[in-house]
Design an enzyme around this catalytic site. Structure first.
Site, PDB file in Angstrom:
ATOM      1  N   TYR A   1      46.252 -40.263  34.606  1.00  0.00           N
ATOM      2  CA  TYR A   1      46.638 -41.156  35.691  1.00  0.00           C
ATOM      3  C   TYR A   1      46.405 -40.452  37.022  1.00  0.00           C
ATOM      4  CZ  TYR A   1      48.870 -44.219  32.263  1.00  0.00           C
ATOM      5  OH  TYR A   1      49.101 -45.075  31.208  1.00  0.00           O
ATOM      6  N   HIS A   2      46.002 -41.219  38.017  1.00  0.00           N
ATOM      7  CA  HIS A   2      45.652 -40.655  39.313  1.00  0.00           C
ATOM      8  C   HIS A   2      46.442 -41.323  40.421  1.00  0.00           C
ATOM      9  CE1 HIS A   2      42.204 -38.202  37.994  1.00  0.00           C
ATOM     10  NE2 HIS A   2      42.079 -39.133  37.052  1.00  0.00           N
TER      11      HIS A   2
ATOM     12  N   GLU B   1      52.257 -50.816  36.570  1.00  0.00           N
ATOM     13  CA  GLU B   1      51.336 -50.976  35.441  1.00  0.00           C
ATOM     14  C   GLU B   1      50.144 -50.015  35.602  1.00  0.00           C
ATOM     15  OE1 GLU B   1      50.649 -55.219  35.322  1.00  0.00           O
ATOM     16  OE2 GLU B   1      52.812 -55.600  35.285  1.00  0.00           O
TER      17      GLU B   1
ATOM     18  N   HIS C   1      50.440 -55.197  40.039  1.00  0.00           N
ATOM     19  CA  HIS C   1      51.820 -54.779  39.818  1.00  0.00           C
ATOM     20  C   HIS C   1      51.859 -53.258  39.762  1.00  0.00           C
ATOM     21  CE1 HIS C   1      52.999 -58.918  38.020  1.00  0.00           C
ATOM     22  NE2 HIS C   1      53.321 -58.845  39.300  1.00  0.00           N
TER      23      HIS C   1
ATOM     24  N   PRO D   1      71.016 -51.524  32.029  1.00  0.00           N
ATOM     25  CA  PRO D   1      71.689 -50.307  32.499  1.00  0.00           C
ATOM     26  C   PRO D   1      72.872 -49.970  31.612  1.00  0.00           C
ATOM     27  CG  PRO D   1      72.325 -52.159  33.855  1.00  0.00           C
ATOM     28  CD  PRO D   1      71.290 -52.681  32.895  1.00  0.00           C
TER      29      PRO D   1
ATOM     30  N   SER E   1      68.065 -59.176  53.884  1.00  0.00           N
ATOM     31  CA  SER E   1      68.173 -58.351  52.688  1.00  0.00           C
ATOM     32  C   SER E   1      67.606 -56.958  52.937  1.00  0.00           C
ATOM     33  CB  SER E   1      67.393 -59.004  51.549  1.00  0.00           C
ATOM     34  OG  SER E   1      67.196 -58.085  50.499  1.00  0.00           O
TER      35      SER E   1
ATOM     36  N   GLU F   1      46.577 -58.720  29.655  1.00  0.00           N
ATOM     37  CA  GLU F   1      47.708 -57.820  29.446  1.00  0.00           C
ATOM     38  C   GLU F   1      47.281 -56.744  28.457  1.00  0.00           C
ATOM     39  OE1 GLU F   1      50.485 -57.920  31.049  1.00  0.00           O
ATOM     40  OE2 GLU F   1      50.638 -59.961  31.867  1.00  0.00           O
TER      41      GLU F   1
ATOM     42  N   HIS G   1      46.413 -56.351  33.828  1.00  0.00           N
ATOM     43  CA  HIS G   1      47.856 -56.080  33.816  1.00  0.00           C
ATOM     44  C   HIS G   1      48.235 -55.307  32.541  1.00  0.00           C
ATOM     45  CE1 HIS G   1      49.489 -59.008  36.935  1.00  0.00           C
ATOM     46  NE2 HIS G   1      48.214 -59.365  36.878  1.00  0.00           N
TER      47      HIS G   1
ATOM     48  N   ARG H   1      57.671 -52.654  40.967  1.00  0.00           N
ATOM     49  CA  ARG H   1      56.672 -53.653  40.585  1.00  0.00           C
ATOM     50  C   ARG H   1      55.989 -54.309  41.790  1.00  0.00           C
ATOM     51  NH1 ARG H   1      56.239 -58.191  36.590  1.00  0.00           N
ATOM     52  NH2 ARG H   1      56.036 -60.174  37.686  1.00  0.00           N
TER      53      ARG H   1
END
Length: 467
Positions: free
Chosen positions: A141-142, A206, A203, A83, A274, A425, A338, A262
């Site tokens: 992409y769908h 991806e 994930h 960041p 949390s 990958e 992945h 992710r």
């Protein structure tokens, strides 16, 4: 509220408190000004310091190691999303370690905004997800709903060789659908034919994973209809189970709220207090659960979950495949798609010091056959090796579970017993990382189609169906 714990970075250079971290996190445009840096450690001390640095940030949704540092990371890239608030301090730390910084992505937010703007403009002007399978655009992409419609349309179009199954339902109630391919010339038998399991999208961020699984599956089904000899032998002699998108809640969230999400979207409030949601489903399988390469902190991207199989998406995979095993189906191949890095990764993942599994050489041979076929298409180079040799530790991973022997007594012991178990990958090597643009879907699909055909040829020869 962010899960808080004390943090002091290496050498005491930088200290943060929860209040300052909270100020960094914004509700929207989260990644504006974020950069992805690459460093390549050249000695053991640098590796140890990078591992310590990552551990210090673990539990905070702030610095994201896209490619982690492990004991085997010597001369291998480590990619870090940074960041703007930490840029100067982190640069000082890395410089003090004599690490050269290469900026892979100068502004993550700008890249995400540009890509999403293109996608939304195109979708507004060229509606997708029409009823006809012939209209499905494999170069785009769908959304998750469109992927599920594709599954339904595939089963309808190829009704004589495919059969639908509902794997399970996600935490937020979305159905996870898949289908089995069994060729029309398959001979009914008991036990059933040997089998292959392909899953994509575990994930969420991806996106190239489900897109690629759909691409090569559609091509192979058409090959079968066209009488292609290899495709016919693949589907007539083996069962192929396809689940293109395994993490529907996380994937949907990447479209609506956070492109780089992710994990799953399960609620951690009941056990941890949390406000951070989800677990890493690829750390939630029972073999090696909560071991090396995982985190106990719910805000971590590698949070292993409250317990093994706590995520319904993962539990659904284990339950479904165990039921098939109990009915005498033998799985020879387990493959989890992945991105990124261009690897065929075999077990083990659970420890950097684990010895190679008994079938390591065979897995390397199949991985090489696939990698050679991939390279012949567009020249894209893939490496084959175990996860701990080439990438990272990841206890509780899918491929480790896919490999370890089946134990009929409990789903928390053993695995699937597939001789060939991999994480693949996909592209690229880090120019875009998890943000691979749409114009690369087709070349990735083409090279992976060649790779899957090579896998089919390899296993059919081993089984004696091809001389």
């Amino acid at each position: 509220m962010v899960w808080c714990k004390g943090i002091v970075l290496v050498f005491g250079i930088l200290a943060f408190f929860c209040g300052s971290i909270l100020a960094v996190l914004g509700p929207g445009d989260k990644y504006n000004g974020y950069q992805v840096w690459r460093v390549v450690p050249t000695n053991v001390d640098q590796i140890r310091s990078l591992i310590k640095l990552e551990h210090n940030f673990d539990g905070f949704d702030l610095v994201d190691f896209w490619r982690e540092a492990t004991p085997s990371s010597l001369h291998r890239p480590v990619d870090i999303m940074v960041p703007p608030s930490l840029r100067n301090n982190l640069r000082d730390i890395l410089t003090s370690l004599s690490l050269d910084i290469e900026i892979n992505i100068p502004d993550v937010g700008a890249l995400v905004t540009g890509q999403m703007s293109e996608i939304q403009t195109r979708r507004a002007n060229e509606p997708v997800g029409t009823a006809a399978l012939s209209d499905f655009d494999y170069t785009r992409y769908h959304t998750y709903d469109e992927i599920q419609q594709w599954v339904s349309d595939i089963v309808t179009e190829y009704s004589d060789i495919t059969s639908h199954f509902l794997l399970t339902t996600s935490y937020e109630g979305r159905p996870i659908n898949g289908f089995r391919i069994r060729g029309r010339n398959s001979v009914a038998s008991d036990p059933p034919p040997p089998a292959v399991w392909f899953e994509g999208g575990i994930h969420a961020r991806e996106w190239i994973s489900p897109a690629t699984v759909m691409w090569f599956t559609a091509q192979l089904l058409q090959d079968y209809e066209d009488g292609d000899e290899l495709a016919m032998s693949m589907f007539d002699n083996m069962d192929w189970y396809i689940v293109p998108s395994l993490n529907p809640d996380g994937y949907t969230y990447t479209w609506t709220n956070d492109r780089l999400w992710r994990k799953t979207r399960s609620d951690n409030l009941d056990s941890t207090g949390s406000g951070c949601r989800g677990a890493d489903p690829n750390r939630n399988f029972p073999f090696g659960w909560a071991g090396n390469g995982t985190s106990p902190f719910p805000c971590s991207n590698i949070y292993h979950g409250k317990s093994a199989l706590s995520e319904p998406e993962v539990d659904g995979v284990v339950e479904y495949l165990r039921n098939l095993k109990a009915n005498n189906q033998n799985f020879l191949i387990f493959l989890d798609w992945h991105s990124y890095g261009q690897y065929f990764l075999s077990p083990w993942s659970y420890s950097a010091y684990a010895p190679n599994p008994p079938d390591y050489d065979a897995m390397m041979a199949m991985g090489k056959a696939a990698s050679d076929a991939i390279a012949a298409v567009h020249g894209t180079v893939f490496q084959s090796g175990s996860s701990i040799e080439l990438l990272n530790e990841a206890a509780g991973s899918s491929k480790d579970w896919g490999y370890v022997p089946y134990d009929e007594t409990s789903k928390f012991r053993g695995g699937l017993g597939a001789k060939y178990s991999y994480t693949v990958e996909l592209r690229d090597k880090g120019t875009y990382g998890f943000l691979l643009p749409e114009d690369q879907i087709q070349p990735v699909g083409e090279e992976m189609y060649a790779g899957v055909r090579a896998i089919g040829d390899y296993i059919l020869r081993e089984l004696g169906f091809i001389p």
